[in-house]
Design an enzyme around this catalytic site. Structure first.
Site, PDB file in Angstrom:
ATOM      1  N   LYS A 189       0.790  -0.899   0.210  1.00  0.00           N
ATOM      2  CA  LYS A 189       0.160  -0.004  -0.138  1.00  0.00           C
ATOM      3  C   LYS A 189       0.842   1.143   0.138  1.00  0.00           C
ATOM      4  O   LYS A 189       1.904   1.295   0.838  1.00  0.00           O
ATOM      5  CB  LYS A 189      -1.152  -0.561   1.473  1.00  0.00           C
ATOM      6  CG  LYS A 189      -1.759   1.465   1.017  1.00  0.00           C
ATOM      7  CD  LYS A 189      -3.068   0.583   2.357  1.00  0.00           C
ATOM      8  CE  LYS A 189      -3.597   1.776   2.618  1.00  0.00           C
ATOM      9  NZ  LYS A 189      -4.004   1.693   3.543  1.00  0.00           N
ATOM     10  N   SER A 191      -9.291   2.242   3.382  1.00  0.00           N
ATOM     11  CA  SER A 191      -8.444   3.136   1.668  1.00  0.00           C
ATOM     12  C   SER A 191      -7.546   2.538   1.674  1.00  0.00           C
ATOM     13  O   SER A 191      -7.737   2.904   0.086  1.00  0.00           O
ATOM     14  CB  SER A 191      -7.875   3.811   3.048  1.00  0.00           C
ATOM     15  OG  SER A 191      -6.918   3.401   3.773  1.00  0.00           O
ATOM     16  N   SER A 206      -9.787   0.075   6.807  1.00  0.00           N
ATOM     17  CA  SER A 206      -9.338   0.815   5.687  1.00  0.00           C
ATOM     18  C   SER A 206      -9.078  -1.000   5.245  1.00  0.00           C
ATOM     19  O   SER A 206      -8.262  -0.806   4.038  1.00  0.00           O
ATOM     20  CB  SER A 206      -8.362   1.564   5.830  1.00  0.00           C
ATOM     21  OG  SER A 206      -8.985   2.501   6.134  1.00  0.00           O
TER      22      SER A 206
END
Lengths: 95, 481, 482
Positions: free
Chosen positions: B74, B149, B173
């Site tokens: 990420k 997210s 997330s």
């Protein structure tokens, strides 16, 4: 709980953000919505409750006073477009 | 190849049926092929780092299971010499001179970095529509969001662009995008994974975790990421944990807590049905289902939206246009430099949360909001402690809704409220995961498992046992086969 | 008829003490003064994303030590907090400091004023990181930022507003200075900024209980300047109030050249710092073991030393005070005392007299003395045993300094030894008496002053090496008894 335009501008100043004139009212409204939602925390009585800053109940482990790092001068200054060989540069500040 | 588990891939590598270069090449090609449609990746590592390959080969010879397995990080994790943007204009060209500890640990295990996954800017959002690099599309339906997210990580894994991806979870997330994309995703206990090098959003809530098709894959990678880090003062000193895959799917003796109010109130019938089915599966395999209450959980979202913005408003102050990141041009004075750099660099959602956080910490409001929210946090944590005196894990919904269409939800309190099932475990710092439990209207549905503090082994075991008997985690969107 | 208002000053001091430790407060980067710009900056010090603080054990120990030395409470738990504001020398956009749970609680220290001893209460002391440095004269349109100092460890000591004159403020500042240097937690280098002071100055009509509005004068690092700055500021405030104006609560800087304070633009004026506990750090436990370990390391402080010098060593109060307040000098003194048979009083007097004069002309402090405490002790012995007079000893000291030889070697080589042999002296004195019959008669007729003439003659004959005590004795004997 809601804030007015003046408070909005004060918060923006503290946060160093510009709120364009045409967005002020929309942002103000949006913030007030969130603040209304937040208000629910007052539904609970917390008189005898201790605040919880971290979920892990633990103490910090201090580190020894040793030099464990070396100069990163080049690497650091090269991350900025506004630096000379020795310093970061910002618009002149008068104290 | 692409539907193999990490263990299976590792076995192929070990028996030399495929080389590390070839395996990574397969995934690299898939990333190239599918990024157009998914937009899951911000930066693709064009060349594999020779050092990484070397290290991987060494690890392979040492029987390290993860050696040579590609991973997507990420874009919130700092990767040495590889652009790290946090999906923000503020860091669009930022190349960190160091690795996050979590990244370093996976490098040391021999994993190969494929690239950096798209996300909601600075980890703020639940739909991956708040990225300066464009929204991510859910591989199950490209018109829909993958969740956020960690939307890019989830989408990439769902489309098998990578066998595994790292994510971060502050209020849901990892879990919510895992549910939206039909994969498994785990957020470990707070303090398990070092936060050093993981760009801070809300320091007392953030945790790095793993997303992969199966719980077993997650367990292998997560245990390699964990461990005390002297560079992170909040890092736990728990002894090193190593994931052990359970042999049998039997759940006899397991006490599963269910918050029946949460299930009863579900408006989406499809999600409700799947959730009840999964719970029945546990029962059929020997688990005891016990009804649980979490009375203060209904205040979780409100408390979270004080604490997280407050911490982030301060964490993001370092982005000021002076030393790195976006720097305003022709700054005539200091204030102009600050205000313009930050206004140009941050997206709308980030600016909004900074404003809320700044307000919550400001004088006159600090006790009424920040401190009060921390007290609510303790009450919620105590609710869980009480629950765990009766049960071993909790099984609950992840999201009250199926993946929605792009633009369908305007960011606002509606979006925030959808985190109501994931936020409580975040506030309490508990380990929790989402695993796929089927489909409704052809869209994935996930189930959340929450465990006691440091009990990652148990929740992953339950998920693995479930996956020993079901196939949902092996499903892939047809368009990407 | 109007009565002119009598005013009084109310002063509180915030002192920043830079800790003499190897690394920074939260990062493992070197923390020394004078390094080339931005060469002692870690990723954390530069505020790069993802970096995290971890507290330095030694900083905690030094803070506890300081707290114990001012009789302060040390809490069982201490917490770090963020002070949020934007400034180029503050890389994270916040300073890590302490808010509600400082490592040192209420304490006190006694100062000496013109009207006697006064105890000043210390509100609290806490650990915090220092900011970087801004240089404004390198370029016309830019300010240049050096972050070497960012993240170095400071203790901030906050006093109650209990000082009522600039002199008291200086006395307090000196007392804290002596304290932290004696503890060994600060190197005391004022030029390098190891010890800085902010003064909160307000005035009020004499007798008024409520405080006036205060102005803060920042970054004073000299005892002399702080006195001038405070006096200027008080006058400035009085002038404003007397003409009916109001004092603005603000931060001001002292301009030493103009001897004025002036308002600082922006920076921290009217800022809401939004203090909250640093979520990147777990709280820190302070065990009683830790506290006791620090208690054992407390040195003897000047006050106790002075008492000991007076009571046990018989020094005069003035001498005791000067020596005790100078760490290096008291160390030298005590070392030489151990190795010499001379009285403590002689030692002290010679040290403060002839020795200090020599140090002055050499522009050197006692820590850099060419003459060691042992060598000095040996010199004192030659005075004590009568080998040389104090006057000659001064000369010997000068030669010891420039040649590195011992006292004995120099005395021997130059034949400076006092003549103390009674019979030799007796003969010599006999000769002088016989050579000066008129003066003898004059003395015996009641001219007492003539005695000095004989002393002078003896000294002349012996080139000053006659033992003065014996000379006087023998002369008296001969002049009075024949």
């Amino acid at each position: 709980m809601s804030i007015n335009r003046k408070e909005l501008e004060e918060i923006a100043a503290l946060a160093q953000l510009n709120i364009p004139e045409q967005q002020v009212s929309q942002i103000n409204q949006s913030l007030n919505q969130v603040m209304n939602m937040i208000e629910h925390i007052n539904d609970a009585n917390t008189d005898e409750v201790k605040p919880m800053a971290h979920p892990n109940d633990a103490w910090q482990t201090p580190r020894q006073d040793e030099v464990s790092d070396c100069s990163h001068k080049q690497a650091l200054l090269s991350l900025s477009a506004h630096a000379d060989e020795d310093h970061y540069l910002v618009p002149k500040v008068i104290e | 190849m692409i539907n193999l588990s990490i263990r299976e891939m590792s076995s192929l590598l070990a028996s030399k049926q495929i080389s590390i270069q070839e395996l990574c090449g397969v995934y690299h090609d898939r990333c190239r092929a599918h990024n157009q449609s998914t937009n899951a990746i911000i930066t693709l590592n064009e060349e594999f780092n020779a050092d990484q390959i070397l290290q991987a080969e060494k690890q392979l010879n040492g029987n390290q299971l993860l050696a040579g397995i590609p991973v997507l990080h990420k874009d919130l994790f700092c990767t040495n010499n590889l652009k790290t943007t946090c999906a923000s204009k503020m860091l669009a060209n930022f190349i960190p001179p160091y690795d996050a500890t979590a990244v370093k640990k996976l490098n040391d295990s021999g994993m190969i970095t494929l690239g950096k996954a798209n996300m909601d800017e600075f980890a703020m959002g639940s739909s991956n529509e708040h990225s300066a690099f464009g929204a991510v599309n859910n591989p199950w339906d490209l018109n829909r969001v993958p969740g956020g997210s960690s939307g890019g990580s989830a989408a990439a894994v769902a489309a098998r662009m990578s066998p595994v991806a790292t994510g971060t979870d502050t209020g849901g997330s990892i879990r919510q995008p895992a549910a939206f994309c039909g994969i498994t995703g785990i957020k470990p206990s707070y303090g398990r994974v070092s936060r050093y090098g993981m760009v801070a959003f809300a320091s007392s809530l953030d945790q790095g975790g793993v997303m992969a098709p199966a719980a077993d894959d997650c367990g292998l990678v997560l245990s390699a990421m964990t461990g005390h880090d002297t560079l992170d003062s909040t890092s736990s000193k728990q002894p090193q944990w190593q994931w052990k895959k359970p042999n049998s799917p039997d759940l006899t003796g397991l006490k599963v807590g269910v918050v029946s109010t949460w299930i009863d109130e579900l408006q989406d019938e499809g999600i409700k049905l799947k959730t009840l089915e999964a719970i029945n599966h546990f029962k059929d395999n020997g688990a005891e289902i016990i009804d649980i209450e979490l009375p203060y959980a209904e205040l979780a979202v409100s408390a979270y939206y004080v604490l997280a913005p407050a911490e982030c408003s301060s964490n993001l102050s370092r982005f000021d246009g002076v030393r790195f990141g976006h720097q305003a041009e022709n700054a005539k004075d200091l204030e102009y430099l600050y205000r313009t750099s930050r206004t140009e660099g941050f997206g709308e959602e980030v600016k909004k949360r900074i404003m809320i956080g700044t307000w919550a910490l400001s004088s006159g409001y600090y006790d009424a909001y920040y401190i009060k929210a921390q007290k609510i946090r303790r009450l919620i944590s105590e609710d869980f402690s009480k629950a765990f005196s009766e049960v071993d894990i909790l099984a609950c919904p992840v999201s009250p809704e199926l993946p929605f269409k792009h633009g369908e939800k305007i960011e606002g309190v509606n979006m925030y409220q959808a985190d109501k099932y994931t936020i409580p475990a975040s506030l309490a710092g508990l380990p929790c995961l989402s695993m796929p439990i089927g489909f409704s209207e052809n869209l994935p549905v996930g189930l959340q498992l929450i465990g006691r503090y440091f009990d990652e082994q148990r929740i992953l075991s339950v998920a693995d046992k479930y996956q020993q008997q079901t196939q949902h985690h092996l499903q892939m969107p047809e368009a990407f086969l | 008829m109007s009565t002119k208002t009598q005013w009084e000053m109310v002063l509180g001091l915030e002192i920043h003490v830079r800790l003499d430790i190897e690394s920074k407060l939260f990062s493992g980067m070197k923390a020394s003064y004078g390094a080339s710009p931005n060469s002692q900056v870690s990723f954390l010090d530069a505020g790069l994303p993802g970096t995290l603080p971890v507290i330095n054990q030694k900083a905690l120990e030094y803070a506890i030590r300081f707290g114990l030395s001012v009789d302060a409470e040390i809490p069982p738990v201490t917490v770090f907090a963020r002070k949020n504001y934007f400034y180029p020398d503050l890389p994270k956009g916040y300073q890590i400091s302490q808010m509600d749970d400082p490592i040192v609680g209420k304490g006190r220290i006694t100062i000496e004023t013109e009207s006697g001893s006064k105890t000043i209460e210390i509100t609290r002391a806490h650990l915090e990181e220092d900011a970087g440095k801004s240089i404004h004269d390198k370029y016309d349109q830019y300010s240049a930022i050096d972050l070497n100092r960012a993240g170095t460890a400071l203790i901030e000591v906050v006093s109650e507003p209990q000082m009522s004159s600039a002199k008291e403020a200086v006395a307090y500042m000196r007392a804290i200075y002596t304290r932290v240097t004696h503890l060994g937690i600060c190197d005391g280098n004022l030029q390098e900024g190891s010890f800085r002071c902010d003064a909160n100055v307000s005035v009020r009509p004499l007798g008024q209980k409520t405080l006036g509005t205060r102005a803060e004068i920042k970054n004073l690092n000299s005892f002399r300047f702080i006195e001038k700055a405070i006096n200027y500021e008080a006058k400035r405030q009085i002038k404003i109030l007397e003409s009916g104006g109001k004092i603005t609560q603000e931060t001001r800087l002292y301009d030493a050249e103009k001897d004025q304070t002036r308002s600082m633009r922006s920076k921290e004026n009217a800022n809401d710092y939004r203090y909250f506990p640093d979520p990147d750090q777990l709280p820190i436990q302070i065990s009683s073991t830790m506290i006791e370990a620090q208690r054992k390391r407390l040195p003897e402080f000047p006050e106790a030393k002075i008492e000991r010098y007076i009571d046990q060593l018989g020094l005069k109060a003035d001498d005791a005070e000067i020596i005790a307040n100078d760490l290096a000098m008291s160390h030298f003194f005590e070392l030489s005392l151990q190795q010499s048979k001379a009285t403590a009083d002689l030692n002290a007097k010679f040290l403060l007299g002839e020795f200090s004069a020599l140090l002055n002309t050499q522009s050197v402090s006692i820590s850099d003395s060419n003459v060691t405490a042992s060598a000095y002790a040996a010199l004192l012995d030659t005075i004590e045993n009568g080998m040389v007079s104090r006057k000659v000893a001064k000369q010997v000291l000068d030669d010891m300094w420039s040649t590195g030889q011992t006292a004995e070697q120099i005395i021997k080589e130059q034949g400076l030894g006092q003549i103390s042999d009674a019979s030799a002296l007796s003969d010599l004195i006999e000769q002088v008496i016989n050579a000066n019959p008129d003066q003898v008669a004059s003395y015996r007729n009641g001219n007492d002053k003539m005695f000095n003439y004989f002393i002078g003659q003896v000294m002349k004959q012996t080139k000053g090496q006659a033992n003065p005590v014996q000379t006087k004795q023998i002369l008296e004997d001969k002049l009075n008894n024949e």
